[in-house]
Design a protein around this motif. Structure first.
Motif, PDB file in Angstrom:
ATOM      1  N   SER A 123       0.837  -1.197   0.000  1.00  0.00           N
ATOM      2  CA  SER A 123       0.000   0.000   0.000  1.00  0.00           C
ATOM      3  C   SER A 123       0.878   1.256   0.000  1.00  0.00           C
ATOM      4  O   SER A 123       2.040   1.224   0.389  1.00  0.00           O
ATOM      5  CB  SER A 123      -0.930   0.008   1.220  1.00  0.00           C
ATOM      6  N   ARG A 124       0.305   2.374  -0.462  1.00  0.00           N
ATOM      7  CA  ARG A 124       1.033   3.635  -0.542  1.00  0.00           C
ATOM      8  C   ARG A 124       0.162   4.737   0.047  1.00  0.00           C
ATOM      9  O   ARG A 124      -1.021   4.853  -0.300  1.00  0.00           O
ATOM     10  CB  ARG A 124       1.380   3.971  -1.989  1.00  0.00           C
ATOM     11  N   GLN A 125       0.743   5.515   0.933  1.00  0.00           N
ATOM     12  CA  GLN A 125       0.023   6.622   1.535  1.00  0.00           C
ATOM     13  C   GLN A 125       0.851   7.894   1.442  1.00  0.00           C
ATOM     14  O   GLN A 125       2.075   7.858   1.596  1.00  0.00           O
ATOM     15  CB  GLN A 125      -0.317   6.320   3.007  1.00  0.00           C
ATOM     16  N   LEU A 126       0.187   9.003   1.195  1.00  0.00           N
ATOM     17  CA  LEU A 126       0.850  10.287   1.039  1.00  0.00           C
ATOM     18  C   LEU A 126       0.446  11.201   2.192  1.00  0.00           C
ATOM     19  O   LEU A 126      -0.744  11.307   2.527  1.00  0.00           O
ATOM     20  CB  LEU A 126       0.463  10.936  -0.295  1.00  0.00           C
ATOM     21  N   TYR A 127       1.438  11.855   2.784  1.00  0.00           N
ATOM     22  CA  TYR A 127       1.191  12.738   3.920  1.00  0.00           C
ATOM     23  C   TYR A 127       1.701  14.143   3.590  1.00  0.00           C
ATOM     24  O   TYR A 127       2.715  14.301   2.888  1.00  0.00           O
ATOM     25  CB  TYR A 127       1.907  12.233   5.175  1.00  0.00           C
TER      26      TYR A 127
ATOM     27  N   PRO B 219      -3.276  10.901   6.264  1.00  0.00           N
ATOM     28  CA  PRO B 219      -2.836  10.816   4.857  1.00  0.00           C
ATOM     29  C   PRO B 219      -3.855  11.436   3.917  1.00  0.00           C
ATOM     30  O   PRO B 219      -5.039  11.575   4.246  1.00  0.00           O
ATOM     31  CB  PRO B 219      -2.706   9.311   4.633  1.00  0.00           C
ATOM     32  N   TYR B 220      -3.368  11.813   2.733  1.00  0.00           N
ATOM     33  CA  TYR B 220      -4.263  12.295   1.693  1.00  0.00           C
ATOM     34  C   TYR B 220      -5.130  11.152   1.212  1.00  0.00           C
ATOM     35  O   TYR B 220      -4.732   9.985   1.227  1.00  0.00           O
ATOM     36  CB  TYR B 220      -3.466  12.856   0.515  1.00  0.00           C
ATOM     37  N   GLU B 221      -6.297  11.485   0.730  1.00  0.00           N
ATOM     38  CA  GLU B 221      -7.180  10.495   0.132  1.00  0.00           C
ATOM     39  C   GLU B 221      -7.105  10.599  -1.387  1.00  0.00           C
ATOM     40  O   GLU B 221      -6.942  11.677  -1.938  1.00  0.00           O
ATOM     41  CB  GLU B 221      -8.617  10.712   0.601  1.00  0.00           C
TER      42      GLU B 221
ATOM     43  N   GLU C   1      -5.732   9.473  -5.397  1.00  0.00           N
ATOM     44  CA  GLU C   1      -4.452   9.424  -6.101  1.00  0.00           C
ATOM     45  C   GLU C   1      -3.919  10.840  -6.274  1.00  0.00           C
ATOM     46  O   GLU C   1      -4.236  11.520  -7.254  1.00  0.00           O
ATOM     47  CB  GLU C   1      -4.612   8.729  -7.454  1.00  0.00           C
ATOM     48  N   GLN C   2      -3.132  11.295  -5.308  1.00  0.00           N
ATOM     49  CA  GLN C   2      -2.637  12.670  -5.345  1.00  0.00           C
ATOM     50  C   GLN C   2      -1.586  12.885  -6.422  1.00  0.00           C
ATOM     51  O   GLN C   2      -1.374  14.010  -6.879  1.00  0.00           O
ATOM     52  CB  GLN C   2      -2.068  13.057  -3.979  1.00  0.00           C
TER      53      GLN C   2
END
Length: 240
Positions: A11-15, A41-43, A45-46
């Motif tokens: 999994s990949r999460q962006l903060y 985290p952002y929701e 696909e940023q």
């Protein structure tokens, strides 16, 4: 259970990061920024629409005929295809005067039209005897449409042959340039290292020209969106 574990570990999460806490890299290593405990985290696909990634893999099957149809989003040519296929693809995407022509393409288009008219006239004369025999069989009658043979020439047709790309070799240079004998090597007779190098350069040029809309690509569909960042990953870039 195994499938669930794979999904978790990949999994990949962006903060969001704090620009005020940004630090310079140390020995090429980025300085990680500690996230606060309440950071979410952002929701979604940023990164979608921000980065486009292409790759140029090692050319193991270079010199062989390409199989299948080429992706419109792919660069000119594909791994394993002949160099002439890649140059023809580059021409089709960026240099073909028939795609979105401008004032600079009028001369070439007029020359193609003149050649097509001359060829059509020759075909009409050549098929005259054959069509006369058909008329003796009562076709066409007064109200029936008459058959006619015509051509459709395209600029790209001039590159659709096995010797579209040759390599000119100066075998015996002399003082007079007009007297220099030249040897033209077929594409497959040149070293694979040089072919790979030329191929790699043209693929990089195609990536760049598509992204920057160079040549005929500038007249393409204006609705196409290009990501502001374009990364190209090259595997084993050295010629061999």
């Amino acid at each position: 259970m195994y499938e669930w574990l794979v999904r978790v570990f990949h999994s990949r999460q962006l903060y969001p990061l704090d620009p005020a806490k940004a630090a310079d890299p140390v020995r090429g290593q980025a300085a990680l920024q500690e996230l606060p405990s309440n950071c979410l985290p952002y929701e979604g696909e940023q990164l979608k629409g921000l980065v486009r990634i292409h790759d140029i893999p090692e050319q193991r099957g270079f010199g062989e005929e390409a199989e299948g149809e080429e992706d419109d989003d792919a660069p000119a040519g594909s791994p394993g295809s002949k160099l002439s296929d890649q140059l023809r693809s580059y021409y089709s995407k960026h240099l073909d005067p028939a795609k979105g022509p401008d004032a600079n393409d009028l001369g070439a288009l007029q020359a193609i039209e003149a050649a097509q008219d001359a060829f059509d006239q020759k075909l009409t004369e050549s098929f005259a005897a054959a069509f006369s025999e058909v008329e003796e069989m009562s076709y066409p009658s007064v109200t029936d449409p008459k058959p006619k043979v015509s051509t459709r020439l395209k600029a790209i047709d001039g590159l659709n042959h096995s010797s579209a790309v040759t390599f000119v070799v100066d075998v015996a240079p002399t003082e007079s340039e007009d007297m220099v004998p030249l040897l033209r090597l077929p594409e497959n007779n040149n070293g694979l290292g040089y072919q790979n190098l030329i191929s790699m350069i043209f693929r990089l040029m195609s990536f760049r020209d598509s992204w920057m809309r160079v040549g005929e690509a500038a007249n393409a569909n204006d609705d196409v969106q290009y990501e502001p960042l374009h990364l190209v990953l090259v595997e084993e870039p050295q010629p061999y």
